[in-house]
Design an enzyme around this catalytic site. Sequence first.
Site, PDB file in Angstrom:
ATOM      1  CG  ASP A  82      -2.099   0.890   1.106  1.00 42.03           C
ATOM      2  OD1 ASP A  82      -2.422   1.291  -0.030  1.00 42.03           O
ATOM      3  OD2 ASP A  82      -2.723   1.198   2.142  1.00 42.03           O
ATOM      4  CG  ASN A 230      -7.147   1.044  -0.382  1.00 37.76           C
ATOM      5  OD1 ASN A 230      -7.615   0.242  -1.182  1.00 37.76           O
ATOM      6  ND2 ASN A 230      -5.902   1.461  -0.442  1.00 37.76           N
ATOM      7  CB  VAL A 231     -11.252  -0.174   5.130  1.00 30.14           C
ATOM      8  CG1 VAL A 231     -11.691   0.165   6.543  1.00 30.14           C
ATOM      9  CG2 VAL A 231     -12.397   0.053   4.154  1.00 30.14           C
TER      10      VAL A 231
HETATM   11  P1  13P Z   1      -8.411   4.961   5.903  1.00 29.67           P
HETATM   12  O1  13P Z   1      -7.330   4.692   6.901  1.00 29.67           O
HETATM   13  O2  13P Z   1      -8.903   6.355   5.927  1.00 29.67           O
HETATM   14  O3  13P Z   1      -9.506   3.953   5.965  1.00 29.67           O
HETATM   15  O4  13P Z   1      -7.724   4.809   4.449  1.00 29.67           O
HETATM   16  C1  13P Z   1      -7.083   3.622   4.130  1.00 29.67           C
HETATM   17  C2  13P Z   1      -6.346   3.757   2.858  1.00 29.67           C
HETATM   18  O5  13P Z   1      -6.768   4.420   1.942  1.00 29.67           O
HETATM   19  C3  13P Z   1      -5.080   3.040   2.770  1.00 29.67           C
HETATM   20  O6  13P Z   1      -4.480   3.153   1.524  1.00 29.67           O
END
Ligand code: 13P
Length: 282
Positions: A82, A230-231
């Site tokens: 990520d 994404n979370v």
């Molecule tokens: P949040 O932490 O706001 O859920 O976003 C996660 C994200 O986009 C990781 O790439």
Amino acid sequence: MPLVSILPQLKRAQQCHYALPLFDTVDMYSTDAMFAALEEKKAPAMIAIYAGALDRPNARAFAAYIRARAEEATVPVSLMLDHGGSFEHCMQAISLGFTDVMYDGSKLPFAENVANTRAVVRAAHAIGLAVEAELGHVGFGSEYQEFGAQRKGFTNPDDVERFVAETGVDILAVAIGTAHGLYAGEPQLDLDLLREIRARVDIPLSLHGGSGCSDQQFRDAITAGIAKVNVATDLFVTTARRLTEAARAEDMHYFAFGKIAVDSFIERCGHYLDVFGATGNG
Ligand code: 13P
């Protein structure tokens, strides 16, 4: 089954109008819970490690742990990098057995983002992995009022076709009003912009900054063309709150904390899988 590249699953999600989550993991509790939620909901997903964690001394062992957990899983799971900040980050992740990578050149000028993304795509495609890149820039929730809420960083739809054609990227992260972390205020998503981007290219579109959006906002964004969400923040903030509450009890046992954390992650991940329509698609 072994870890997989998620691209075929994302294409299927896009065709069938549901989305797959990417959950950022940080340790064994969150990882174990993510696998448990995916098994319970029979859903495919990406489990991700944030690029900053590649520098930790346990990075190789942690990636190997996730790989071993995937071997025992009955649903397709990708281990994704990520927000890789450089070509080197992406290659390091690939060497550790990641099966997809995100290269994030979203703060760079367009031409530089194109050139760097293309280099990562070339290397990743040579060994069958998919690459996500970001066009426009998704900012932070803490500065939402000065940034996202002012439409700063929003993806320019006129750049999208050229970016995808010139990079060969597989998944595109778009900036349409979400932000990473806790929002100052409420997120407002520009679904017209999303539909415009969707009409320009046919690769899966990714929504970052999922924490803080309402279930209805997710459903609307998925209907308008998002195939990956994404979370991270909500998983950790909610779990920390539950652990803090539990810690007030007298004589809490160490093992009880672990169970509370795992149960909390399972519940939050399961919720997102249901809302995104990923449940049952593994
Ligand atoms: P949040 O932490 O706001 O859920 O976003 C996660 C994200 O986009 C990781 O790439």
